[in-house]
Write a protein that holds these residues in place. Structure first.
Motif, mmCIF file in Angstrom:
data_model
loop_
_atom_site.group_PDB
_atom_site.id
_atom_site.type_symbol
_atom_site.label_atom_id
_atom_site.label_comp_id
_atom_site.label_asym_id
_atom_site.label_seq_id
_atom_site.Cartn_x
_atom_site.Cartn_y
_atom_site.Cartn_z
ATOM 1 N N GLN A 92 0.819 -1.211 0.000
ATOM 2 C CA GLN A 92 0.000 0.000 0.000
ATOM 3 C C GLN A 92 0.852 1.259 0.000
ATOM 4 N N HIS A 93 2.044 1.178 0.587
ATOM 5 C CA HIS A 93 2.936 2.335 0.671
ATOM 6 C C HIS A 93 4.046 2.293 -0.383
ATOM 7 N N SER A 94 3.886 1.415 -1.364
ATOM 8 C CA SER A 94 4.841 1.288 -2.479
ATOM 9 C C SER A 94 6.277 1.045 -2.009
ATOM 10 N N ILE A 95 6.407 0.195 -0.999
ATOM 11 C CA ILE A 95 7.725 -0.172 -0.483
ATOM 12 C C ILE A 95 8.097 -1.516 -1.107
ATOM 13 N N ASP A 96 9.215 -1.527 -1.839
ATOM 14 C CA ASP A 96 9.655 -2.726 -2.541
ATOM 15 C C ASP A 96 10.035 -3.819 -1.554
ATOM 16 N N HIS A 97 9.473 -4.992 -1.760
ATOM 17 C CA HIS A 97 9.763 -6.128 -0.896
ATOM 18 C C HIS A 97 9.420 -7.414 -1.636
ATOM 19 N N GLU A 98 9.875 -8.519 -1.085
ATOM 20 C CA GLU A 98 9.569 -9.841 -1.618
ATOM 21 C C GLU A 98 9.157 -10.733 -0.457
ATOM 22 N N VAL A 99 8.080 -11.480 -0.658
ATOM 23 C CA VAL A 99 7.657 -12.487 0.320
ATOM 24 C C VAL A 99 8.206 -13.826 -0.155
ATOM 25 N N TRP A 100 8.872 -14.539 0.748
ATOM 26 C CA TRP A 100 9.373 -15.863 0.407
ATOM 27 C C TRP A 100 8.360 -16.894 0.881
ATOM 28 N N THR A 101 7.909 -17.739 -0.042
ATOM 29 C CA THR A 101 6.955 -18.802 0.272
ATOM 30 C C THR A 101 7.656 -20.141 0.075
ATOM 31 N N GLU A 102 7.772 -20.895 1.161
ATOM 32 C CA GLU A 102 8.453 -22.189 1.106
ATOM 33 C C GLU A 102 7.601 -23.187 0.335
ATOM 34 N N GLN A 103 8.259 -23.884 -0.593
ATOM 35 C CA GLN A 103 7.595 -24.892 -1.417
ATOM 36 C C GLN A 103 8.180 -26.269 -1.098
ATOM 37 N N PRO A 104 7.458 -27.334 -1.194
ATOM 38 C CA PRO A 104 6.122 -27.452 -1.775
ATOM 39 C C PRO A 104 4.998 -27.194 -0.773
ATOM 40 N N GLU A 105 5.350 -26.814 0.448
ATOM 41 C CA GLU A 105 4.338 -26.619 1.495
ATOM 42 C C GLU A 105 3.449 -25.403 1.250
ATOM 43 N N ASN A 106 3.933 -24.458 0.420
ATOM 44 C CA ASN A 106 3.212 -23.213 0.137
ATOM 45 C C ASN A 106 2.993 -22.389 1.414
ATOM 46 N N VAL A 107 4.049 -22.280 2.201
ATOM 47 C CA VAL A 107 4.003 -21.575 3.486
ATOM 48 C C VAL A 107 4.769 -20.259 3.368
#
Length: 132
Positions: A92-107
């Protein structure tokens, strides 16, 4: 946990590599139930993903070229809901970031911001404590 910085980094001018910080936010619930190595890997993946996705940004390039003067702060989100809420706030505040999602659990396990001057992003992160 913080990276090593040179003694003069606190006197660096704003916008220089020494004044930049990369925030990594790990889920505390996972940090208490997963192995230490698995949790560290999540933080590494997220930090590298953020740096890779935003490698052309001048702050990222300056941060990466700083070598041993890079500063990283690792914070704790209590659970998945808090991590997801933070990701939404950052978006919402246009702050660059990345979410890491562990696979294959999709967590979703971690998120990392690209390197920023602390004062630009700290207000959105101040409710999170250092990971212990």
């Amino acid at each position: 946990m913080r990276g090593h910085a040179s003694p003069s980094s606190s006197m660096a001018a704003p916008g220089t590599a020494a004044a930049l910080v990369q925030y990594v936010v790990l889920r505390g619930d996972l940090a208490r139930s997963w192995s230490l190595g698995a949790v560290v890997a999540q933080g590494c993946h997220a930090a590298l993903a953020a740096a890779h996705a935003h490698w052309q940004h001048p702050d990222t390039r300056a941060y990466l070229s700083a070598g041993g003067a890079m500063r990283t702060v690792v914070l704790e989100a209590p659970d998945e809901a808090a991590l997801t809420a933070l990701a939404q706030t950052l978006q919402q505040h246009s702050i660059d970031h990345e979410v890491w999602t562990e696979q294959p659990e999709n967590v979703p396990s971690c998120l990392a911001l690209r390197p920023y001057p602390k004062d630009q992003v700290h207000p959105h992160l101040k409710k999170f404590k250092l990971l212990k």
